[in-house]
Design an enzyme around this catalytic site. Structure first.
Site, PDB file in Angstrom:
ATOM      1  N   HIS A 128       0.809  -1.221   0.000  1.00 10.09           N
ATOM      2  CA  HIS A 128       0.000   0.000   0.000  1.00 10.09           C
ATOM      3  C   HIS A 128       0.849   1.281   0.000  1.00 10.09           C
ATOM      4  CE1 HIS A 128      -2.985   2.871   1.793  1.00 10.09           C
ATOM      5  NE2 HIS A 128      -3.808   2.165   1.042  1.00 10.09           N
ATOM      6  N   GLU A 189       1.098  -7.438   2.947  1.00 12.00           N
ATOM      7  CA  GLU A 189      -0.325  -7.309   3.285  1.00 12.00           C
ATOM      8  C   GLU A 189      -0.925  -8.705   3.336  1.00 12.00           C
ATOM      9  OE1 GLU A 189      -2.311  -4.679   0.508  1.00 12.00           O
ATOM     10  OE2 GLU A 189      -0.709  -3.209   0.666  1.00 12.00           O
ATOM     11  N   SER A 193      -4.904  -5.232  -1.849  1.00 11.97           N
ATOM     12  CA  SER A 193      -6.093  -4.413  -2.084  1.00 11.97           C
ATOM     13  C   SER A 193      -6.519  -4.349  -3.548  1.00 11.97           C
ATOM     14  CB  SER A 193      -5.881  -3.009  -1.533  1.00 11.97           C
ATOM     15  OG  SER A 193      -4.705  -2.450  -2.052  1.00 11.97           O
ATOM     16  N   ASP A 218       0.144  -5.930   7.147  1.00 13.38           N
ATOM     17  CA  ASP A 218      -0.979  -5.004   7.072  1.00 13.38           C
ATOM     18  C   ASP A 218      -2.223  -5.857   6.782  1.00 13.38           C
ATOM     19  OD1 ASP A 218      -3.020  -3.431   5.970  1.00 13.38           O
ATOM     20  OD2 ASP A 218      -1.628  -2.027   5.020  1.00 13.38           O
ATOM     21  N   HIS A 221      -7.373  -5.695   4.717  1.00 16.70           N
ATOM     22  CA  HIS A 221      -8.441  -6.391   4.005  1.00 16.70           C
ATOM     23  C   HIS A 221      -8.700  -7.801   4.539  1.00 16.70           C
ATOM     24  CE1 HIS A 221      -8.948  -3.280   0.965  1.00 16.70           C
ATOM     25  NE2 HIS A 221      -7.637  -3.117   1.046  1.00 16.70           N
ATOM     26  N   LYS A 253     -12.701  -1.005   6.945  1.00 16.26           N
ATOM     27  CA  LYS A 253     -13.131  -1.928   5.899  1.00 16.26           C
ATOM     28  C   LYS A 253     -14.176  -2.883   6.489  1.00 16.26           C
ATOM     29  CE  LYS A 253      -9.515  -0.361   3.196  1.00 16.26           C
ATOM     30  NZ  LYS A 253      -8.127   0.021   3.273  1.00 16.26           N
TER      31      LYS A 253
END
Ligand SMILES: *Cc1c(COP(=O)(O)O)cnc(C)c1O
Length: 404
Positions: A128, A189, A193, A218, A221, A253
């Site tokens: 990100h 992540e 995303s 991270d 999501h 989210k």
């Protein structure tokens, strides 16, 4: 206005068809959206479980709607503490830090740890913007490994290592400060995303342990969606703090509110609390927001049916898409709520998205340079609020447009 570049740059963007603009949403839920007086089926929301529309319990209405200060002054209330305690217990972490946004949380991690002398940050290529911005703004050597390529990550971790890597011991960060040794932070992540695929988190965790590096994930999501109880990547792979020492998640989210957290050892959290400018110099979210978020977290854990419904909807979408002939459009290998439909050219992706909107489906086109050339796409997000018939209708329309 003296700054003529403002208008020039905007004009150029407009000429290229790349001018960004908000869409003013008149009514919203995870299934439908009303924009410009028109009602659409909503396939663009990150509210994967439909929790943003939960009714607010009456008992919360009296709470302050502003915190009145930064967390270290008067902005941290009993409700913030309760939220931290709930997260620490659920995630089996020693401590938790709350931030106003995931963007700040990532910047805090990257800039604070990245300012440690001898720090090398190795991040996934598709990480990100907040991870990249934080990493580049820090003093760390910042490198990016090919997407989900564990071997390439290992190579970058070991390249140009002039002195042996010291243990990046997040249990004792305070002691590490000021030592001139090499440290490595690996960042990825849980769910990407734009592509919707998952990182090989257990393999990266093992790699970090072999190489005395620290892993940061991270979970923007994944948190709320992954795992039986929705506790995210740590629950999915059963990763204790020792195997995943730096965890970041967001509430905006699947949890359906807003804000973010960082979870890890007491020393890591105390260190960030003391050295992160993003934490120290920013107003805390309100006691109302903290209590509301805790309510959403409990509902998220309890409502397993929302995760089951989402999984069913993902299966419906993939089955329906399989009936479109290969070559017309293709899916990326994603089994999450994020389902990219690759169109291939920027103009075509935009045209397909526009035609879908005209037929009542709110779908977003994502184009280069946000995604690599030739992978211009529709980024379709599925939620627990969709009915199977909504998804069948969407795929039929994609089929009709792409075979026309
Ligand atoms: C959305 C997102 C963020 C930023 O979180 P906000 O709370 O929206 O600021 C960080 N990382 C990833 C992967 C995200 O998708």
């Amino acid at each position: 206005m003296a700054f003529s570049f403002l208008k020039d740059a905007l004009h150029q963007r407009q000429q290229q068809g790349l001018l960004r603009q908000e869409q003013c949403v008149e009514r919203y839920d995870a299934q439908h959206i009303v924009i410009g007086g028109k009602r659409y089926l909503n396939f663009s929301s990150n509210d994967y479980l439909g929790l943003a529309s939960l009714p607010t319990p009456d008992a919360l209405h009296h709470l302050p709607k502003g915190s009145g200060g930064s967390p270290l002054v008067t902005g941290f209330s009993y409700h913030h503490q309760a939220l931290c305690d709930y997260l620490a217990t659920s995630l089996k972490r020693e401590a938790v830090l709350l931030l106003g946004a995931g963007f700040s949380a990532n910047k805090a991690i990257m800039s604070v740890l990245g300012s440690q002398k001898g720090m090398r940050i190795v991040a996934d290529k598709l990480a990100h913007a907040s991870i990249i911005d934080g990493g580049l703004a820090s003093d760390a050597t910042f490198k990016r490994f090919r997407h989900n390529d564990v071997a390439h990550c290992e190579k970058l971790m070991q390249a140009e290592n002039t002195s042996p890597s010291a243990v990046l011991d997040t249990e004792k960060v305070e002691e590490n400060r000021g030592n001139r040794t090499n440290y490595t932070l690996v960042v990825t992540e849980s769910v990407f995303s734009m592509d919707g695929d998952k990182a090989p988190v257990p393999a990266l965790s093992a790699l970090c342990q072999e190489n005395q590096a620290a892993l940061c994930v991270d979970d923007a999501h994944g948190f709320g969606v992954l795992g039986q109880q929705g506790f995210g990547v740590t629950e999915l792979h059963d990763l204790p703090q020792s195997n995943l020492p730096i965890l970041m998640g967001t509430f905006g989210k699947a949890i359906g509110t807003g804000g973010a957290f960082i979870a890890g050892s007491q020393a890591l959290i105390d260190y960030l609390r003391n050295f992160s400018r993003d934490y120290i110099y920013s107003t805390a979210f309100s006691p109302f927001h903290a209590a509301l978020t805790l309510h959403h977290l409990k509902q998220c854990r309890q409502d397993a049916w929302r995760r089951e419904k989402l999984a069913e909807n993902i299966a419906v979408f993939k089955n329906e898409m399989a009936t479109i002939h290969a070559g017309q459009v293709s899916l990326l290998p994603s089994d999450t709520a994020i389902q990219p439909v690759i169109i291939g050219e920027p103009e075509k992706a935009l045209t397909v998205a526009t035609l879908l909107r005209e037929s009542g489906f709110w779908v977003t086109a994502i184009r280069q340079p946000t995604v690599p050339k030739g992978t211009d796409r529709l980024r379709i997000t599925l939620t627990a609020s969709h009915q199977a018939s909504d998804i069948v209708a969407l795929v039929n329309q994609i089929k009709a447009i792409c075979t026309a």
